[in-house]
Design a protein around this motif. Structure first.
Motif, PDB file in Angstrom:
ATOM      1  N   GLY A 432       0.562  -1.704  -0.046  1.00 29.48           N
ATOM      2  CA  GLY A 432       0.329  -0.245   0.151  1.00 29.48           C
ATOM      3  C   GLY A 432       0.221   1.629  -0.273  1.00 29.48           C
ATOM      4  O   GLY A 432       0.299   2.340   0.367  1.00 29.48           O
ATOM      5  N   CYS A 433       2.227   1.071  -0.087  1.00 32.19           N
ATOM      6  CA  CYS A 433       2.744   2.108  -0.259  1.00 32.19           C
ATOM      7  C   CYS A 433       2.898   2.576  -1.751  1.00 32.19           C
ATOM      8  O   CYS A 433       3.816   2.552  -2.282  1.00 32.19           O
ATOM      9  CB  CYS A 433       4.485   2.049   0.376  1.00 32.19           C
ATOM     10  N   SER A 434       1.816   3.078  -2.131  1.00 32.29           N
ATOM     11  CA  SER A 434       1.585   3.426  -3.653  1.00 32.29           C
ATOM     12  C   SER A 434       1.959   4.356  -4.230  1.00 32.29           C
ATOM     13  O   SER A 434       2.482   5.032  -5.482  1.00 32.29           O
ATOM     14  CB  SER A 434       0.272   3.816  -3.623  1.00 32.29           C
ATOM     15  N   SER A 435       3.552   5.365  -3.472  1.00 35.82           N
ATOM     16  CA  SER A 435       4.154   5.985  -4.089  1.00 35.82           C
ATOM     17  C   SER A 435       5.674   5.664  -3.608  1.00 35.82           C
ATOM     18  O   SER A 435       6.703   6.596  -4.935  1.00 35.82           O
ATOM     19  CB  SER A 435       4.655   8.132  -3.205  1.00 35.82           C
ATOM     20  N   LEU A 436       5.916   4.257  -3.879  1.00 36.40           N
ATOM     21  CA  LEU A 436       7.239   3.892  -3.836  1.00 36.40           C
ATOM     22  C   LEU A 436       7.562   3.954  -5.387  1.00 36.40           C
ATOM     23  O   LEU A 436       6.365   2.807  -5.824  1.00 36.40           O
ATOM     24  CB  LEU A 436       7.487   2.987  -2.581  1.00 36.40           C
ATOM     25  N   THR A 437       8.190   3.898  -5.651  1.00 33.64           N
ATOM     26  CA  THR A 437       8.647   3.415  -6.633  1.00 33.64           C
ATOM     27  C   THR A 437       9.182   2.165  -7.499  1.00 33.64           C
ATOM     28  O   THR A 437       9.935   2.000  -8.708  1.00 33.64           O
ATOM     29  CB  THR A 437       9.051   5.062  -8.271  1.00 33.64           C
TER      30      THR A 437
END
Length: 635
Positions: A432-437
């Motif tokens: 759910g760390c949606s900004s982790l690229t």
């Protein structure tokens, strides 16, 4: 009229699948093994195909669809999947080959007639509920290779009379032997460092040793002699205080823990409301979940630096306990227990802190940054759960474990440095760390649990060149030993060099940016929820694939069509659940099993059964909008 048509169509579908199963029994798989017959020897190769009702993909026994009373699993199977034999009430004995090293959770649960089973020397863990409800099982040999006996492993095995736990075992899970009403003796070695909550509850014939108001098995304190004790003298040499040992002993005022004890189990002193103070010796390394929950009279506790993990809610309800406050956090000794409150925006962790306890910053949604000092060795379960404003975090080299859900739902987190020293990354640790690229896995990591990075915005996956367990290729994280792709991302290209033979459980789960992918020839299995919730619109599945796991493509709402290669033998439960745009699927001759709800919610779907498989008088198509559930058939 509509109801009658519904029933007729469902009946016709079942007949069609039966016909498929009969025809498939005559086929041979690509390695020359005859489906329906157990091969005498695999020649060292991992098996694929269906043998005596056992659906096997890339050496993994996925499920059993037969009705035998005695069964031999063929050599060449390396793993038995979750619930593979669950509920097979007619099965009386099963022989497992030495090639098997992993037995999944609840594998034999509910096999009520099972009297004999061997655990091969190579299996390291007896998973949760593996033999739960096997009431006819009278004896079991646990080999020296086993290190863990997990929750409910033998729960309800009322026929067991004695059990010897080898020196290799270090932990016994919660209710592992609960309801073993025939059990009279258990040998627990000193190697065991933790015993779970009520591990032996309901074992009324078990012969304990009583000492100082407590009952023991070997050097392990299992339970208080009775609830109304006021003091307890724990014998010197005691290794563990089991989970629930003094649960609700609300008259207990005094206890001294000797320096031989290494762990205090889950809910060990739960609701001991009269307990005033306690000193934990330097020998203790772990304090379980809710260990001192609602010890409302507790005013002081000494926790040494030797403790490396503190469970969730370990001190909740201890309203008189005197914490040290520093930098928006509460401490007991050098252990950060919890945030002052969940509205904090910054935190300064004091130098010398050893552990960040479970749920320490749970739901601190305003927390924006944190620096973890190099004295910390573990980051607990749900430690930063849903800290949605957290944009960066520095983890020092001293940390060895990042536990389950540690950074779950940290949707603002854009980067993370996993230091070379971390050995394990827990279940959904960064999910759910949606900004982790991007993620880089260092050489030190030996265990990454399923779903560790699910639902992230990852486009780049790299693994250190010296890592002996994992490697990366095409932005895929691959387990070397099993050749299983365990984590993919929105930019993944699955390598075609033979390094991937299976798509693991949850591998691409929640990859919303993934719209298409090619699965190369050689891949034999697609795991549980492998592409669930992804953005897939198209996918190529090669003929080498033999099994499609439960929920493999569930909620892939953009998927319009799928080729089912002639080689697939089983389609798992909810495999295409709510694939609302799916319009056509062709079921090949090779399919022998379709689980309940495999196409549930595919309202516009037409299912085609190939001509060779259709019984006389069948139309060319079957429209699932008239019968939206494909009911399971075990041939």
């Amino acid at each position: 009229m509509k109801k009658s048509k519904f029933l007729v169509l469902c009946l016709v579908l079942l007949v069609a699948i039966l016909s498929i199963g009969i025809l498939a029994a005559c086929d041979k798989d690509k390695d020359g093994n005859t489906n329906g017959k157990t091969p005498p020897n695999s020649g060292g190769k991992l098996l694929n195909g269906t043998f005596d009702g056992m659906v096997i993909a890339n050496g993994v026994l996925m499920e059993y669809n037969g009705s035998a009373t005695e069964l031999v699993i063929p050599n060449g199977v390396k793993s038995i999947s979750y619930r593979a034999f669950s509920g097979c009430s007619g099965l009386t004995s099963i022989n497992i080959p030495d090639s098997v090293t992993n037995i999944g959770c609840y594998t034999f649960s509910g096999c009520s007639s099972l009297t004999r089973v061997n655990i091969p020397n190579g299996v390291t863990s007896i998973g949760s509920g593996v033999f739960e409800g096997c009431g006819s099982l009278t004896s079991i040999n646990i080999p020296d290779s086993v290190t863990d006996i997990e929750d409910y492993a033998f729960s309800g095995c009322s026929g067991l009379t004695s059990i010897n736990i080898p020196n290799s075992v270090t932990s016994i899970g919660g209710r592992a032997f609960s309801g073993c009403s025939g059990l009279t003796s258990v040998t627990i070695p000193d190697s065991v460092t933790s015993i779970g909550y009520r591990a032996f509850e309901g074992c009324d014939k078990l012969q304990y040793e009583e000492y100082g108001n407590a009952k023991y098995l070997g050097n392990h304190l299992i339970i208080a002699a009775k609830k109304d004790i006021t003091t307890v003298d724990i014998k010197q040499g005691t290794k563990t205080i089991a989970g629930g040992a003094f649960n609700e002993c609300d008259s207990l005022t005094n206890i001294t823990i000797p320096d031989s004890v290494t762990s205090i189990g889950k809910m060990a002193f739960y609701f001991c409301s009269s307990l005033r103070s306690i000193t934990i010796p330097d020998s203790v390394t772990s304090i379980g979940d809710m260990a001192f929950y609602n010890c409302s009279g507790l005013t002081s506790i000494t926790i040494p630096d030797s403790v490396t993990s503190i469970g969730n809610s370990a001190f909740d309800g201890c309203d008189k306990l005197q914490y040290e406050k520093y930098g928006n956090a509460k401490y007991l000794g050098n252990h950060l227990i919890k945030a002052v409150n969940d509205s904090i925006t910054t935190v300064d962790i004091k130098q010398g802190t050893k552990t960040i306890a479970d749920e320490a910053f749970y739901n601190c949604s305003g927390l924006t940054s944190i620096k973890i000092p190099d004295s910390v060795t573990s980051i607990g379960y749900c430690a930063f759960y849903c800290c949605s404003s957290l944009t960066s975090v520095t983890i020092p080299d001293s940390v060895t474990d990042i536990e389950g859900y540690a950074f779950f739902g940290c949707s603002g987190l854009t980067s993370i440095n996993i230091p070379n020293g971390v050995t394990s990354i827990g279940w959904s640790a960064f999910s759910g760390c949606s900004s982790l690229t991007s993620i880089t896995i260092p050489d030190s990591v030996t265990k990454i649990d399923e779903t560790a990075f699910n639902g992230c915005g990852i486009t780049s996956i790299k693994v250190g060149s010296g890592n002996k367990t994992y490697h990366s290729s095409g932005n895929c994280l691959i387990e070397k030993a099993t050749k299983t792709l365990i984590q993919g991302c929105n930019n993944s290209v699955i390598p075609t060099d033979g390094s991937v033979l299976g798509i693991g459980d949850y591998a691409f789960y929640g990859c919303s940016g993934l719209t298409s992918i090619n699965i190369p020839d050689g891949v034999t299995s697609i795991g549980i929820d492998a592409f669930g919730g992804s953005g897939l619109k198209s996918i190529t599945i090669p003929d080498s694939v033999t099994s499609i796991g439960d929920g493999a493509f569930d909620h892939c709402s953009g998927l319009t069509s799928i080729n089912m290669p002639n080689g697939v033998t089983s389609i798992g439960e909810m495999a295409f659940y709510e694939c609302s745009s799916l319009t056509s699927v062709t079921i090949p001759d090779s399919v022998t099993y379709i689980a309940n709800g495999a196409f549930y919610g595919c309202s516009g779907l037409t299912i085609n059964v190939r001509a060779a498989s259709k019984p006389s008088g069948w139309d060319s198509d079957w429209n699932s909008s008239n019968c939206p559930v494909v009911w399971g058939y075990k041939g």
